[in-house]
Enzyme design. Structure first.
Site, PDB file in Angstrom:
ATOM      1  N   SER A 143       5.663   4.615 -22.188  1.00  0.00           N
ATOM      2  CA  SER A 143       6.270   3.700 -23.275  1.00  0.00           C
ATOM      3  C   SER A 143       7.681   4.432 -23.537  1.00  0.00           C
ATOM      4  O   SER A 143       8.432   5.558 -23.408  1.00  0.00           O
ATOM      5  CB  SER A 143       4.865   5.160 -24.283  1.00  0.00           C
ATOM      6  OG  SER A 143       5.440   5.338 -25.256  1.00  0.00           O
ATOM      7  N   TYR A 157       2.596  13.939 -25.999  1.00  0.00           N
ATOM      8  CA  TYR A 157       2.359  12.462 -24.975  1.00  0.00           C
ATOM      9  C   TYR A 157       4.180  11.575 -24.291  1.00  0.00           C
ATOM     10  O   TYR A 157       3.827  11.449 -23.685  1.00  0.00           O
ATOM     11  CB  TYR A 157       2.025  11.541 -26.740  1.00  0.00           C
ATOM     12  CG  TYR A 157       1.990  10.007 -26.470  1.00  0.00           C
ATOM     13  CD1 TYR A 157       0.742   9.455 -25.594  1.00  0.00           C
ATOM     14  CD2 TYR A 157       2.692   9.349 -26.741  1.00  0.00           C
ATOM     15  CE1 TYR A 157       0.873   8.214 -25.200  1.00  0.00           C
ATOM     16  CE2 TYR A 157       2.583   7.972 -25.926  1.00  0.00           C
ATOM     17  CZ  TYR A 157       1.583   6.991 -25.796  1.00  0.00           C
ATOM     18  OH  TYR A 157       1.769   5.932 -25.306  1.00  0.00           O
TER      19      TYR A 157
END
Length: 248
Positions: A143, A157
């Protein structure tokens, strides 16, 4: 050589788009899911309707026994894996660090990091020339958060995706001589259902004006990058990352 792909978290979003695209490109596809068997079966049905071959594989990738069983079933039903897409991931409600609990952090790391390690381990056992395999390719879905940190929203995350990047780099060097390529993609603000898990389904529309390209991305745009990294067109590419964040 027969092409067999396993896509984790393939019942929706980027995983679904990737599974469908790989099937179009001639792969037999293992469609992994954790809970939503209806959605996973719809992906399988769509692939079969196009003349492809696919099987739905239920497994929580954070659970070692379930991962081992999933790979055994993939082998039995489709044959030796040649391509792995580590895509399954979780996040929780947007939060600053003051409200993060050990349970939440460990849940995120178990799926987003340990799960990737376990799937890579099982794939390498099959693909590696050292184990009699014919090689293969792995793409880890990271990501842009690994670079940006997701302050005030998902620092846990983001940290998990930083670990995925390190795994990608280290593993690519470890298995390059065994005929296995390992690369990563770093999606940014993509229109997927995951944002609802963080409590803001419309998050992409809120931030898109801040992006250089002034728009969010679509799952298929990430899937196309993944499929290229898996393909022979990327045969001399390993340890690399493709940024898919609209210039962010």
């Amino acid at each position: 050589m027969k092409k067999v792909a396993l896509v984790t978290g393939a019942s929706r979003g980027i995983g679904k788009a990737t599974a469908l695209l790989l099937a179009e490109q001639g792969y037999d596809v293992g469609v992994n899911y954790r809970q939503d068997h209806i959605a996973a079966n719809k992906v399988v049905e769509a692939i079969i309707a196009q003349g492809g071959k696919a099987v739905a594989l239920q497994a929580d990738i954070a659970d070692e026994e379930q991962v081992v069983a999933m790979f055994a079933r993939l082998m039995a039903e489709l044959g030796p894996i040649t391509a792995l897409v580590n895509n399954a991931g979780i996040l929780f409600q947007q939060s600053t660090i003051e409200n993060l609990t050990a349970a939440r952090i460990n849940n995120v790391l178990s799926t987003n990091v340990t799960g990737y390690f376990l799937c890579c381990r099982e794939a390498v056992k099959i693909m590696s020339a050292r184990h009699g395999g014919n090689g293969g390719a792995i793409v880890n879905v990271s990501s842009a958060a690994a670079r940006l940190g997701s302050p005030g929203e998902y620092v846990d995350y983001a940290a998990s995706k930083g670990a995925v990047d390190t795994l990608t780099t280290g593993l690519s060097l470890e298995v390059a001589a065994q005929g296995i390529r390992v690369n990563g993609v770093r999606p940014g603000f993509i229109y997927t259902e995951m944002h609802a898990s963080g409590g803001e389904a419309g998050r992409v529309d809120r931030v898109k004006s801040l992006l250089p390209m002034q728009r969010g991305g679509e799952p298929i745009e990430v899937a196309q990058a993944i499929s290229w990294l898996l393909s022979d067109a990327a045969s001399y590419v390993t340890g690399s990352f493709i940024e898919l964040a609209g210039g962010k």
